[in-house]
Design a protein around this motif. Sequence first.
Motif, PDB file in Angstrom:
ATOM      1  N   GLY A 169       0.820  -1.207   0.000  1.00 36.05           N
ATOM      2  CA  GLY A 169       0.000   0.000   0.000  1.00 36.05           C
ATOM      3  C   GLY A 169       0.850   1.252   0.000  1.00 36.05           C
ATOM      4  N   SER A 170       0.250   2.351   0.426  1.00 36.21           N
ATOM      5  CA  SER A 170       0.962   3.609   0.559  1.00 36.21           C
ATOM      6  C   SER A 170       1.788   3.532   1.844  1.00 36.21           C
ATOM      7  CB  SER A 170      -0.041   4.762   0.645  1.00 36.21           C
ATOM      8  OG  SER A 170       0.558   5.886   1.263  1.00 36.21           O
ATOM      9  N   PRO A 171       3.116   3.634   1.757  1.00 34.45           N
ATOM     10  CA  PRO A 171       3.939   3.468   2.957  1.00 34.45           C
ATOM     11  C   PRO A 171       3.506   4.340   4.143  1.00 34.45           C
ATOM     12  CG  PRO A 171       5.335   3.394   1.044  1.00 34.45           C
ATOM     13  CD  PRO A 171       3.954   3.774   0.564  1.00 34.45           C
ATOM     14  N   SER A 172       3.339   5.637   3.941  1.00 31.65           N
ATOM     15  CA  SER A 172       2.985   6.484   5.092  1.00 31.65           C
ATOM     16  C   SER A 172       1.602   6.135   5.640  1.00 31.65           C
ATOM     17  CB  SER A 172       3.087   7.969   4.752  1.00 31.65           C
ATOM     18  OG  SER A 172       2.318   8.290   3.627  1.00 31.65           O
ATOM     19  N   ASP A 173       0.641   5.868   4.772  1.00 31.08           N
ATOM     20  CA  ASP A 173      -0.710   5.501   5.231  1.00 31.08           C
ATOM     21  C   ASP A 173      -0.694   4.199   6.029  1.00 31.08           C
ATOM     22  OD1 ASP A 173      -1.692   7.745   3.961  1.00 31.08           O
ATOM     23  OD2 ASP A 173      -2.605   6.638   2.288  1.00 31.08           O
ATOM     24  N   LYS A 174       0.009   3.196   5.521  1.00 34.36           N
ATOM     25  CA  LYS A 174       0.055   1.892   6.187  1.00 34.36           C
ATOM     26  C   LYS A 174       0.792   1.978   7.526  1.00 34.36           C
ATOM     27  CE  LYS A 174      -2.247  -0.762   3.428  1.00 34.36           C
ATOM     28  NZ  LYS A 174      -3.440  -1.480   3.856  1.00 34.36           N
ATOM     29  N   ILE A 175       1.861   2.768   7.585  1.00 38.11           N
ATOM     30  CA  ILE A 175       2.609   2.934   8.835  1.00 38.11           C
ATOM     31  C   ILE A 175       1.713   3.589   9.881  1.00 38.11           C
ATOM     32  CG2 ILE A 175       4.522   4.180   9.950  1.00 38.11           C
ATOM     33  CD1 ILE A 175       6.011   3.775   7.158  1.00 38.11           C
ATOM     34  N   LEU A 176       1.017   4.646   9.495  1.00 37.23           N
ATOM     35  CA  LEU A 176       0.119   5.345  10.425  1.00 37.23           C
ATOM     36  C   LEU A 176      -1.014   4.440  10.887  1.00 37.23           C
ATOM     37  CD1 LEU A 176       0.053   8.748   8.546  1.00 37.23           C
ATOM     38  CD2 LEU A 176       0.900   8.410  10.883  1.00 37.23           C
ATOM     39  N   GLU A 177      -1.598   3.719   9.955  1.00 32.76           N
ATOM     40  CA  GLU A 177      -2.695   2.792  10.257  1.00 32.76           C
ATOM     41  C   GLU A 177      -2.225   1.706  11.243  1.00 32.76           C
ATOM     42  OE1 GLU A 177      -4.507  -0.338   7.247  1.00 32.76           O
ATOM     43  OE2 GLU A 177      -4.892   1.713   6.540  1.00 32.76           O
ATOM     44  N   TYR A 178      -1.059   1.146  10.984  1.00 27.99           N
ATOM     45  CA  TYR A 178      -0.538   0.070  11.816  1.00 27.99           C
ATOM     46  C   TYR A 178      -0.143   0.593  13.199  1.00 27.99           C
ATOM     47  CZ  TYR A 178       1.431  -4.549  12.596  1.00 27.99           C
ATOM     48  OH  TYR A 178       1.679  -5.812  13.083  1.00 27.99           O
ATOM     49  N   ALA A 179       0.435   1.799  13.237  1.00 29.25           N
ATOM     50  CA  ALA A 179       0.815   2.409  14.517  1.00 29.25           C
ATOM     51  C   ALA A 179      -0.420   2.591  15.395  1.00 29.25           C
ATOM     52  CB  ALA A 179       1.498   3.755  14.281  1.00 29.25           C
ATOM     53  N   THR A 180      -1.527   2.991  14.791  1.00 29.57           N
ATOM     54  CA  THR A 180      -2.781   3.167  15.523  1.00 29.57           C
ATOM     55  C   THR A 180      -3.334   1.818  15.966  1.00 29.57           C
ATOM     56  OG1 THR A 180      -3.263   5.158  14.247  1.00 29.57           O
ATOM     57  CG2 THR A 180      -5.119   4.134  15.373  1.00 29.57           C
ATOM     58  N   ASP A 181      -3.389   0.863  15.044  1.00 31.01           N
ATOM     59  CA  ASP A 181      -3.927  -0.471  15.354  1.00 31.01           C
ATOM     60  C   ASP A 181      -3.167  -1.151  16.490  1.00 31.01           C
ATOM     61  OD1 ASP A 181      -5.740  -0.128  13.328  1.00 31.01           O
ATOM     62  OD2 ASP A 181      -4.817  -1.563  11.954  1.00 31.01           O
ATOM     63  N   LYS A 182      -1.849  -1.046  16.470  1.00 28.61           N
ATOM     64  CA  LYS A 182      -1.008  -1.728  17.466  1.00 28.61           C
ATOM     65  C   LYS A 182      -0.760  -0.868  18.708  1.00 28.61           C
ATOM     66  CE  LYS A 182      -0.296  -5.673  15.559  1.00 28.61           C
ATOM     67  NZ  LYS A 182      -0.618  -6.934  16.214  1.00 28.61           N
ATOM     68  N   LYS A 183      -1.315   0.359  18.698  1.00 25.58           N
ATOM     69  CA  LYS A 183      -1.120   1.290  19.818  1.00 25.58           C
ATOM     70  C   LYS A 183       0.369   1.490  20.116  1.00 25.58           C
ATOM     71  CE  LYS A 183      -5.596   0.314  22.010  1.00 25.58           C
ATOM     72  NZ  LYS A 183      -6.229  -0.313  20.890  1.00 25.58           N
TER      73      LYS A 183
END
Length: 160
Positions: free
Chosen positions: A106-120
């Motif tokens: 996916g989009s690197p910045s979007d996926k990093i932000l999404e994952y950071a939120t999901d994993k707290k």
Amino acid sequence: IKMGFKIILVPHDGCTMSGKALDKAVEIAKLAKGSHIIIIHVIPEIPTPIFSRVIRSPKTGEVITFSEYMISLYQEMESEMREKLEDKKRKYSLDGVSIEIFITIGSPSDKILEYATDKKADLIVIGSIGITGVSKFFKGLGSVSRSVSEKVSCPILIVR
């Protein structure tokens, strides 16, 4: 030293800067007992508007759809990166550092932000310019580290 960094997210694209970021994250994890590092690698999604177009496979010569070709390309990229990251994981595990690997597309910045939120995530440690850092020279695009730092809600350490 007691620090509140339980989950440390380290985006890694295979370049020198992301390697330095991982080294720094490991240093922090050793100080903050009980920390867990998650290395995330995002394979940039390549826009493919012609999904049903038929092509000849560059590897096998067989006739396949373009989307089948892209799937095999992503699988190959994922496999290569997983192998490199597993080596790093083994190396740091010897020092008692807990590491897991997550690879997505996916989009690197979007996926990093999404994952950071999901994993707290409690902290993101990211290289200042990675392989995708070249994109900042193209109109309208910024580096991944800049994009993440502007939108993330947890602390971020940008490593040079």
